[in-house]
Design a protein around this motif. Structure first.
Motif, PDB file in Angstrom:
ATOM      1  N   SER A 173       0.820  -1.214   0.000  1.00 37.17           N
ATOM      2  CA  SER A 173       0.000   0.000   0.000  1.00 37.17           C
ATOM      3  C   SER A 173       0.855   1.266   0.000  1.00 37.17           C
ATOM      4  O   SER A 173       0.406   2.336  -0.437  1.00 37.17           O
ATOM      5  CB  SER A 173      -0.941   0.009   1.209  1.00 37.17           C
ATOM      6  OG  SER A 173      -0.222   0.149   2.424  1.00 37.17           O
ATOM      7  N   SER A 218       1.592   2.191  -3.764  1.00 39.09           N
ATOM      8  CA  SER A 218       0.474   2.017  -4.697  1.00 39.09           C
ATOM      9  C   SER A 218       0.544   3.007  -5.863  1.00 39.09           C
ATOM     10  O   SER A 218       0.147   2.688  -6.989  1.00 39.09           O
ATOM     11  CB  SER A 218      -0.865   2.149  -3.967  1.00 39.09           C
ATOM     12  OG  SER A 218      -0.951   3.401  -3.307  1.00 39.09           O
ATOM     13  N   ASP A 219       1.065   4.207  -5.604  1.00 41.65           N
ATOM     14  CA  ASP A 219       1.159   5.214  -6.660  1.00 41.65           C
ATOM     15  C   ASP A 219       2.300   4.942  -7.634  1.00 41.65           C
ATOM     16  O   ASP A 219       2.389   5.587  -8.687  1.00 41.65           O
ATOM     17  CB  ASP A 219       1.333   6.606  -6.049  1.00 41.65           C
ATOM     18  CG  ASP A 219       2.605   6.715  -5.221  1.00 41.65           C
ATOM     19  OD1 ASP A 219       2.882   5.786  -4.433  1.00 41.65           O
ATOM     20  OD2 ASP A 219       3.338   7.719  -5.354  1.00 41.65           O
ATOM     21  N   LEU A 220       3.181   3.992  -7.301  1.00 38.82           N
ATOM     22  CA  LEU A 220       4.355   3.709  -8.132  1.00 38.82           C
ATOM     23  C   LEU A 220       4.242   2.410  -8.918  1.00 38.82           C
ATOM     24  O   LEU A 220       5.100   2.120  -9.755  1.00 38.82           O
ATOM     25  CB  LEU A 220       5.614   3.636  -7.252  1.00 38.82           C
ATOM     26  CG  LEU A 220       5.983   4.872  -6.429  1.00 38.82           C
ATOM     27  CD1 LEU A 220       7.198   4.552  -5.548  1.00 38.82           C
ATOM     28  CD2 LEU A 220       6.278   6.066  -7.327  1.00 38.82           C
ATOM     29  N   SER A 239       2.482   1.097 -11.413  1.00 35.96           N
ATOM     30  CA  SER A 239       2.501   1.047 -12.876  1.00 35.96           C
ATOM     31  C   SER A 239       3.891   1.381 -13.416  1.00 35.96           C
ATOM     32  O   SER A 239       4.355   0.775 -14.391  1.00 35.96           O
ATOM     33  CB  SER A 239       1.457   2.000 -13.470  1.00 35.96           C
ATOM     34  OG  SER A 239       1.727   3.339 -13.083  1.00 35.96           O
ATOM     35  N   HIS A 265       8.741   4.047   0.532  1.00 34.99           N
ATOM     36  CA  HIS A 265       8.302   4.769  -0.665  1.00 34.99           C
ATOM     37  C   HIS A 265       9.476   5.499  -1.305  1.00 34.99           C
ATOM     38  O   HIS A 265       9.668   5.447  -2.528  1.00 34.99           O
ATOM     39  CB  HIS A 265       7.187   5.750  -0.313  1.00 34.99           C
ATOM     40  CG  HIS A 265       6.581   6.412  -1.518  1.00 34.99           C
ATOM     41  ND1 HIS A 265       7.145   7.526  -2.116  1.00 34.99           N
ATOM     42  CD2 HIS A 265       5.466   6.100  -2.255  1.00 34.99           C
ATOM     43  CE1 HIS A 265       6.402   7.880  -3.164  1.00 34.99           C
ATOM     44  NE2 HIS A 265       5.384   7.030  -3.264  1.00 34.99           N
ATOM     45  N   GLU A 268      11.049   5.218  -5.021  1.00 32.20           N
ATOM     46  CA  GLU A 268      10.983   6.463  -5.785  1.00 32.20           C
ATOM     47  C   GLU A 268      12.375   6.895  -6.239  1.00 32.20           C
ATOM     48  O   GLU A 268      12.575   7.255  -7.412  1.00 32.20           O
ATOM     49  CB  GLU A 268      10.349   7.547  -4.919  1.00 32.20           C
ATOM     50  CG  GLU A 268      10.111   8.870  -5.626  1.00 32.20           C
ATOM     51  CD  GLU A 268       9.451   9.875  -4.702  1.00 32.20           C
ATOM     52  OE1 GLU A 268       8.482  10.526  -5.140  1.00 32.20           O
ATOM     53  OE2 GLU A 268       9.890  10.020  -3.542  1.00 32.20           O
TER      54      GLU A 268
END
Length: 227
Positions: free
Chosen positions: A86, A89-91, A93, A131, A135
């Motif tokens: 979780s 989640s924004d990464l 794709s 994260h 990133e």
């Protein structure tokens, strides 16, 4: 200088005297490792494409690994800091595109990313959380277009053989940093371009010349496999 000015000056001196020194990250540098999918798949073990489909014919991320200058490295530093899907989640794709899994059976990639975080990422948590670890690694990938560098030098993934020194020269001239090259073997026992290592500072954001240069695990001529 008035009383207020003296107070501010003393405050600044006091803060300067008692400022905490930079925190020791617990390691000396990172290896940033990219892998060629054609070589990963062209072995007796073979590979499986992820559930998102066949990755692009491009270098994908293997990992960002803390290391010591004596050649050893920390691993699995914090068993309590487990991988949490979780948090990235924004990464997802972008990870599927630039950090794809090729292991079998076919999967989304979370097992690969979990392994990299728990083995390597937890050893850098004094510098970055989960994260930020992913990133930062993705950002490093965006700064090095290895395939473009190599093809621009006439070194293409066409199953032909190329000189190791030419591969290293092309990368050094384009990036300014000396890479470390690892090979694996195809079923016919040809050595092929598999992994390329760069060194990164302890912030996980800036490329540096490697504090130690391990021996390239390749012969003088190697194959650049199709994918």
């Amino acid at each position: 200088m008035g009383g207020k000015g003296w107070f501010l000056l003393k405050l600044l001196i006091f803060q300067g005297l008692f400022t905490s020194p930079p925190q020791d990250p617990g390691f000396d540098f990172f290896y940033f490792v990219l892998q060629w999918p054609g070589a990963y798949c062209d072995t007796k073990r073979a590979c499986c494409y992820p559930t998102s489909g066949k990755p692009a014919a491009d270098f994908g991320i293997h990992g960002l690994w803390p290391n010591y200058k004596d050649g050893s490295y920390p691993s699995n530093c914090d068993p309590d800091n487990e991988f949490d899907p979780s948090e990235i989640s924004d990464l997802v794709s972008t990870l599927q595109t630039k950090w794809p899994t090729l292991s079998c059976p076919s999967n989304e990639g979370f097992k690969f990313w979990e392994h990299e975080w728990e083995k390597h990422g937890t050893c850098s948590e004094s510098v970055m959380d989960q994260h930020k670890y992913f990133e930062n690694t993705l950002a490093l990938r965006d700064r090095v277009n290895l395939l473009q560098i190599l093809t621009g030098a006439g070194i293409e993934p066409n199953d032909e053989f190329y000189k190791l020194k030419d591969i290293k020269k092309a990368i050094k001239e384009a990036t300014g940093f000396t890479p470390v090259i690892n090979c694996n073997k195809d079923p016919e026992k040809n050595s092929q371009l598999h992994e390329i290592f760069f060194c990164v500072d302890t912030s996980g954001t800036e490329f540096i010349e490697c504090p130690i240069i391990p021996r390239d695990r390749c012969p003088s001529h190697l194959q650049f496999a199709k994918f």
